[in-house]
Write a protein that holds these residues in place. Structure first.
Motif, PDB file in Angstrom:
ATOM      1  N   LEU A   1       0.837  -1.208   0.000  1.00 45.36           N
ATOM      2  CA  LEU A   1       0.000   0.000   0.000  1.00 45.36           C
ATOM      3  C   LEU A   1       0.864   1.247   0.000  1.00 45.36           C
ATOM      4  CD1 LEU A   1      -2.755   1.349   0.167  1.00 45.36           C
ATOM      5  CD2 LEU A   1      -2.688   1.057   2.650  1.00 45.36           C
ATOM      6  N   GLN A   2       1.921   1.275   0.805  1.00 45.86           N
ATOM      7  CA  GLN A   2       2.799   2.444   0.871  1.00 45.86           C
ATOM      8  C   GLN A   2       3.523   2.664  -0.454  1.00 45.86           C
ATOM      9  OE1 GLN A   2       5.221   3.060   4.414  1.00 45.86           O
ATOM     10  NE2 GLN A   2       7.009   3.520   3.168  1.00 45.86           N
ATOM     11  N   VAL A   3       4.062   1.589  -1.034  1.00 47.22           N
ATOM     12  CA  VAL A   3       4.804   1.714  -2.292  1.00 47.22           C
ATOM     13  C   VAL A   3       3.889   2.190  -3.415  1.00 47.22           C
ATOM     14  CG1 VAL A   3       5.992   0.405  -4.100  1.00 47.22           C
ATOM     15  CG2 VAL A   3       6.589   0.051  -1.700  1.00 47.22           C
ATOM     16  N   LEU A   4       2.704   1.577  -3.549  1.00 46.49           N
ATOM     17  CA  LEU A   4       1.788   1.956  -4.622  1.00 46.49           C
ATOM     18  C   LEU A   4       1.297   3.386  -4.451  1.00 46.49           C
ATOM     19  CD1 LEU A   4       0.265   1.207  -7.152  1.00 46.49           C
ATOM     20  CD2 LEU A   4      -1.540   0.217  -5.741  1.00 46.49           C
ATOM     21  N   SER A   5       0.988   3.780  -3.217  1.00 49.99           N
ATOM     22  CA  SER A   5       0.496   5.147  -2.972  1.00 49.99           C
ATOM     23  C   SER A   5       1.553   6.183  -3.353  1.00 49.99           C
ATOM     24  CB  SER A   5       0.100   5.306  -1.506  1.00 49.99           C
ATOM     25  OG  SER A   5      -0.953   4.429  -1.166  1.00 49.99           O
ATOM     26  N   LEU A   6       2.815   5.940  -2.982  1.00 48.67           N
ATOM     27  CA  LEU A   6       3.883   6.895  -3.304  1.00 48.67           C
ATOM     28  C   LEU A   6       4.153   6.939  -4.808  1.00 48.67           C
ATOM     29  CD1 LEU A   6       6.345   6.228  -0.349  1.00 48.67           C
ATOM     30  CD2 LEU A   6       5.045   8.313  -0.784  1.00 48.67           C
ATOM     31  N   LEU A   7       4.067   5.786  -5.478  1.00 51.35           N
ATOM     32  CA  LEU A   7       4.263   5.775  -6.935  1.00 51.35           C
ATOM     33  C   LEU A   7       3.152   6.556  -7.633  1.00 51.35           C
ATOM     34  CD1 LEU A   7       5.400   2.087  -7.566  1.00 51.35           C
ATOM     35  CD2 LEU A   7       6.787   4.155  -7.802  1.00 51.35           C
ATOM     36  N   ILE A   8       1.913   6.430  -7.132  1.00 46.42           N
ATOM     37  CA  ILE A   8       0.794   7.173  -7.714  1.00 46.42           C
ATOM     38  C   ILE A   8       0.965   8.666  -7.468  1.00 46.42           C
ATOM     39  CG2 ILE A   8      -1.678   7.624  -7.476  1.00 46.42           C
ATOM     40  CD1 ILE A   8      -2.068   4.626  -7.075  1.00 46.42           C
ATOM     41  N   ASP A   9       1.398   9.042  -6.262  1.00 49.91           N
ATOM     42  CA  ASP A   9       1.611  10.459  -5.950  1.00 49.91           C
ATOM     43  C   ASP A   9       2.698  11.069  -6.830  1.00 49.91           C
ATOM     44  OD1 ASP A   9      -0.308  10.336  -4.006  1.00 49.91           O
ATOM     45  OD2 ASP A   9       1.101  10.022  -2.357  1.00 49.91           O
ATOM     46  N   ASN A  10       3.621  10.226  -7.321  1.00 49.36           N
ATOM     47  CA  ASN A  10       4.723  10.711  -8.159  1.00 49.36           C
ATOM     48  C   ASN A  10       4.701  10.029  -9.528  1.00 49.36           C
ATOM     49  OD1 ASN A  10       6.597  12.300  -6.072  1.00 49.36           O
ATOM     50  ND2 ASN A  10       5.861  10.439  -5.058  1.00 49.36           N
ATOM     51  N   GLN A  11       3.488   9.806 -10.048  1.00 48.80           N
ATOM     52  CA  GLN A  11       3.347   9.066 -11.296  1.00 48.80           C
ATOM     53  C   GLN A  11       4.152   9.707 -12.428  1.00 48.80           C
ATOM     54  OE1 GLN A  11      -0.805  10.085 -13.139  1.00 48.80           O
ATOM     55  NE2 GLN A  11      -1.080   9.960 -10.922  1.00 48.80           N
ATOM     56  N   ASN A  12       4.732   8.818 -13.253  1.00 48.13           N
ATOM     57  CA  ASN A  12       5.589   9.193 -14.386  1.00 48.13           C
ATOM     58  C   ASN A  12       6.917   9.816 -13.939  1.00 48.13           C
ATOM     59  OD1 ASN A  12       3.584   8.352 -16.307  1.00 48.13           O
ATOM     60  ND2 ASN A  12       2.510  10.279 -15.938  1.00 48.13           N
TER      61      ASN A  12
END
Length: 266
Positions: free
Chosen positions: A31-42
């Protein structure tokens, strides 16, 4: 938020595959990894940032971040796992814009078909029979071409050839698990046979398992080991895709630690 075929509910920490209906309540690391990747997408996000701790949770190790990315890719499936890109020596990057069009192919096909039917209905109502025929043919050809392109892409991961080998094991509970290996050639498949046997030994430690068929294949360069597991739990069909990469000269792929982490048993 839509990620390929999956819908992510951040508030509930829930990832749902809209094709299979499978749901996954993400553990803290995923959950933490996916949330941070979404917050910094691309954008590239370093492992240290993805695993950062706070007042409530301690920091994640690099191996925990790597495993979280591996599990997220597995759930996204082979058609969308490359949404999470590994940037060597820097971290990971989540591609959103690149995959939006792929995730919306079904919608575009339905819209195209609806527009075709509406156009034909209009032309028929106006009694323009000749024009209707030509426009209908052109739109139908376009629809067929786009449909064929999508079907070919969707079937890219499906094996059409006969399996190289098939063998089964029986668990203590009496459950039977079948291992089906695919290879482009009938020779030089020692590595594939070894991996199949090693994976079977891992399953043999289970009393029961949700998985009933395990499909295996190696890439042409023997650097990627593909695993697709199919089974059933609580009356629902389950599918899980795993892709293991090993660029070392002496490859392992399936280690005792990996067998424990991947949770083959119920």
């Amino acid at each position: 938020m839509l990620l390929g075929d999956c819908l992510f509910d951040r508030q509930r920490g829930l990832l749902t595959n809209q094709v299979s209906g499978e749901q996954w309540h993400l553990p803290r690391a995923e959950l933490q990894v996916l949330s941070l990747l979404i917050d910094n997408q691309n954008k590239v996000v370093a492992k240290q940032i993805l695993g950062a701790g706070d007042e409530e949770y301690s920091a994640l190790s690099d191996s925990s971040v790597t495993r979280a990315v591996f599990m997220l890719r597995s759930f996204l499936g082979p058609l969308h796992e490359q949404m999470i890109e590994t940037v060597k020596g820097k971290g990971y990057r989540l591609h959103i814009d690149k995959y939006v069009s792929e995730s919306n192919q079904h919608t575009r096909f339905r819209e195209l078909k609806a527009n075709y039917n509406a156009m034909i209905t209009y032309l028929f109502g106006q009694h323009h029979r000749v024009l209707k025929a030509w426009v209908g043919v052109l739109v139908l050809v376009l629809f067929v071409l786009v449909s064929v392109q999508w079907i070919l892409a969707a079937q890219a991961v499906v094996h059409h050839s006969a399996p190289y080998s098939t063998h089964s094991i029986t668990l203590d509970s009496g459950q039977k698990i079948t291992f089906i290996s695919y290879a482009k050639s009938k020779t030089n498949n020692t590595s594939l046979v070894t991996l199949s046997s090693r994976l079977a030994r891992g399953f043999a430690q289970c009393k029961t398992s949700s998985w009933q068929q395990v499909y295996l294949s190696l890439s042409h360069d023997k650097q990627v080991f593909n695993i697709t597991m199919r089974g059933e739990k609580l009356g629902q069909s389950l599918v899980r895709n795993l892709k293991l990469t090993d660029y070392r000269q002496q490859k392992s792929f399936v280690s005792d630690r990996w067998l424990t982490e991947v949770s083959l048993c119920e």
